[in-house]
Design a protein around this motif. Structure first.
Motif, short mmCIF file in Angstrom:
data_model
loop_
_atom_site.label_atom_id
_atom_site.label_comp_id
_atom_site.label_asym_id
_atom_site.label_seq_id
_atom_site.Cartn_x
_atom_site.Cartn_y
_atom_site.Cartn_z
N ALA A 20 0.83 -1.21 0.00
CA ALA A 20 0.00 0.00 0.00
C ALA A 20 0.86 1.26 0.00
CB ALA A 20 -0.94 -0.01 1.21
N ILE A 21 1.91 1.28 0.83
CA ILE A 21 2.77 2.47 0.90
C ILE A 21 3.55 2.66 -0.39
CG2 ILE A 21 4.78 3.45 2.06
CD1 ILE A 21 3.77 2.19 4.65
N THR A 22 4.14 1.56 -0.90
CA THR A 22 4.90 1.65 -2.15
C THR A 22 4.00 2.08 -3.30
OG1 THR A 22 6.34 -0.14 -1.36
CG2 THR A 22 6.45 0.42 -3.71
N GLY A 23 2.79 1.51 -3.37
CA GLY A 23 1.86 1.89 -4.41
C GLY A 23 1.46 3.35 -4.33
N SER A 24 1.24 3.85 -3.11
CA SER A 24 0.87 5.25 -2.93
C SER A 24 2.01 6.18 -3.36
CB SER A 24 0.52 5.51 -1.46
OG SER A 24 -0.59 4.72 -1.07
N ILE A 25 3.24 5.82 -3.02
CA ILE A 25 4.39 6.63 -3.43
C ILE A 25 4.51 6.66 -4.94
CG2 ILE A 25 6.92 6.74 -3.40
CD1 ILE A 25 6.80 5.57 -0.56
N LEU A 26 4.34 5.51 -5.58
CA LEU A 26 4.42 5.45 -7.04
C LEU A 26 3.28 6.21 -7.70
CD1 LEU A 26 5.52 1.73 -7.53
CD2 LEU A 26 6.89 3.78 -7.94
N PHE A 27 2.11 6.21 -7.06
CA PHE A 27 0.98 6.97 -7.60
C PHE A 27 1.29 8.47 -7.59
CE2 PHE A 27 -3.07 9.18 -7.36
CZ PHE A 27 -3.83 8.53 -8.33
N VAL A 28 1.88 8.93 -6.49
CA VAL A 28 2.27 10.35 -6.40
C VAL A 28 3.35 10.66 -7.43
CG1 VAL A 28 3.33 12.09 -4.91
CG2 VAL A 28 1.62 10.52 -3.97
N LEU A 29 4.31 9.76 -7.61
CA LEU A 29 5.35 9.95 -8.62
C LEU A 29 4.76 9.98 -10.03
CD1 LEU A 29 8.28 7.71 -7.31
CD2 LEU A 29 8.20 10.20 -7.42
N ALA A 30 3.75 9.14 -10.27
CA ALA A 30 3.09 9.14 -11.57
C ALA A 30 2.42 10.49 -11.83
CB ALA A 30 2.06 8.02 -11.64
N PHE A 31 1.78 11.03 -10.81
CA PHE A 31 1.15 12.35 -10.92
C PHE A 31 2.20 13.42 -11.23
CE2 PHE A 31 -0.21 16.26 -8.63
CZ PHE A 31 -1.26 16.61 -9.47
N TYR A 32 3.33 13.33 -10.55
CA TYR A 32 4.42 14.29 -10.78
C TYR A 32 4.96 14.15 -12.21
CZ TYR A 32 9.09 16.33 -10.48
OH TYR A 32 10.23 17.06 -10.72
N CYS A 33 5.12 12.91 -12.68
CA CYS A 33 5.66 12.69 -14.03
C CYS A 33 4.70 13.19 -15.11
CB CYS A 33 5.96 11.20 -14.24
SG CYS A 33 7.35 10.59 -13.28
N VAL A 34 3.40 13.04 -14.87
CA VAL A 34 2.41 13.57 -15.82
C VAL A 34 2.48 15.09 -15.85
CG1 VAL A 34 -0.06 13.81 -16.29
CG2 VAL A 34 0.87 11.59 -15.69
N ASN A 35 2.65 15.69 -14.70
CA ASN A 35 2.80 17.15 -14.64
C ASN A 35 4.02 17.61 -15.45
OD1 ASN A 35 0.56 17.67 -13.06
ND2 ASN A 35 1.68 17.53 -11.12
N LYS A 36 5.13 16.91 -15.29
CA LYS A 36 6.35 17.27 -15.99
C LYS A 36 6.19 17.04 -17.50
CE LYS A 36 9.74 18.37 -14.47
NZ LYS A 36 10.28 19.72 -14.23
N ALA A 37 5.48 15.97 -17.87
CA ALA A 37 5.29 15.67 -19.30
C ALA A 37 4.41 16.70 -19.98
CB ALA A 37 4.68 14.27 -19.46
N LYS A 38 3.50 17.32 -19.23
CA LYS A 38 2.60 18.32 -19.80
C LYS A 38 3.22 19.70 -19.91
CE LYS A 38 -2.08 16.58 -19.14
NZ LYS A 38 -3.42 16.92 -18.67
N GLU A 39 4.36 19.87 -19.20
CA GLU A 39 4.99 21.19 -19.23
C GLU A 39 5.75 21.43 -20.54
OE1 GLU A 39 7.44 21.43 -15.77
OE2 GLU A 39 5.73 21.58 -14.40
#
Length: 244
Positions: free
Chosen positions: A225-244
């Motif tokens: 659960a913790i690892t998945g949550s961290i990766l979910f936040v990282l995915a959100f960050y990566c999408v933000n960076k990809a859209k910039e």
């Protein structure tokens, strides 16, 4: 919420369009493993007080949920590199968190479909295990973890070749070394320490324990659960960076 459902529905429509091909593809691997390892090498072998077939089915569930959840990365890459749909998402009024959530849900759905196929094959082979709430909780957490990782990696790679490298050097070794086909405790002590860092090792352990009707160990569920949550936040960050 509407944006999330729109992303999820799009992935479901793609899955429905090639449903029978996907089902056939998801069936081949587990069927071959069951025949080769379960009926061939493992016939008459007992592991942890269970037949090897009973030991193998939960391992295949863990492995397949990982592979199919991570496979959503390929669909994202096709949308980015060929159809340019990701650029349309950039222009649409869809929040990044909705995009990530929709893709992760699509990955979990793919994983659950593949698991249903494996359990059906297992029932046909005469394998009856306990598919209780802890079994499905471990499956969902494992799928969530690797679907989140898939979204994160899909935003970082620059081509399908890069995606293939990630699969070959990360997903495939984990599939064979994460306690899928053999107990991790039979490995040398130094190897056990390394393998315990792999999330699939804990997923396979949690899924197998639940399938055998054993009391759940909270550490494996908490780690997933913790690892998945961290990766979910990282995915959100990566999408933000990809859209910039």
């Amino acid at each position: 919420m509407r944006g999330c459902l729109a992303i999820y529905e799009r992935e479901l429509l793609i899955l429905r369009k090639k449903f029978f091909r996907q089902v056939a593809s998801m069936s081949v691997g587990p069927l071959l493993y069951l025949i080769a390892f379960g009926l061939g090498m493992g016939k008459g072998v007992e592991v942890q007080g269970h037949s090897y077939m009973e030991f193998l089915i939960p391992g295949l569930v863990a492995m397949s949920s990982m592979i199919q959840a991570f496979a959503i990365a390929s669909e994202i890459n096709i949308a980015r590199f060929y159809w340019r749909i990701f650029e349309e998402f950039q222009a649409a009024p869809i929040r990044n968190i909705a995009y990530v959530t929709g893709e992760v849900l699509a990955g979990i759905t793919r994983a659950l479909l593949s698991i249903g196929i494996i359990l059906l094959i297992g029932l046909c082979a005469g394998v009856f295990l306990s598919y209780n709430i802890f079994f499905w909780l471990a499956v969902v957490l494992n799928s969530f973890l690797f679907a989140s990782l898939a979204v994160c990696m899909a935003m970082l790679v620059k081509s399908h070749a890069d995606q293939a490298l990630l699969t070959n050097f990360f997903i495939t070794p984990m599939a064979f070394l994460g306690g899928t086909f053999f107990p991790v405790d039979r490995m040398p002590p130094w190897a056990q320490k390394i393998l315990h860092f792999l999330p699939l090792t804990h997923a396979a352990h949690a899924i197998r324990s639940a399938a055998f009707g054993l009391p759940p160990e909270s550490f494996s569920y908490l780690l997933l659960a913790i690892t998945g949550s961290i990766l979910f936040v990282l995915a959100f960050y990566c999408v933000n960076k990809a859209k910039e």
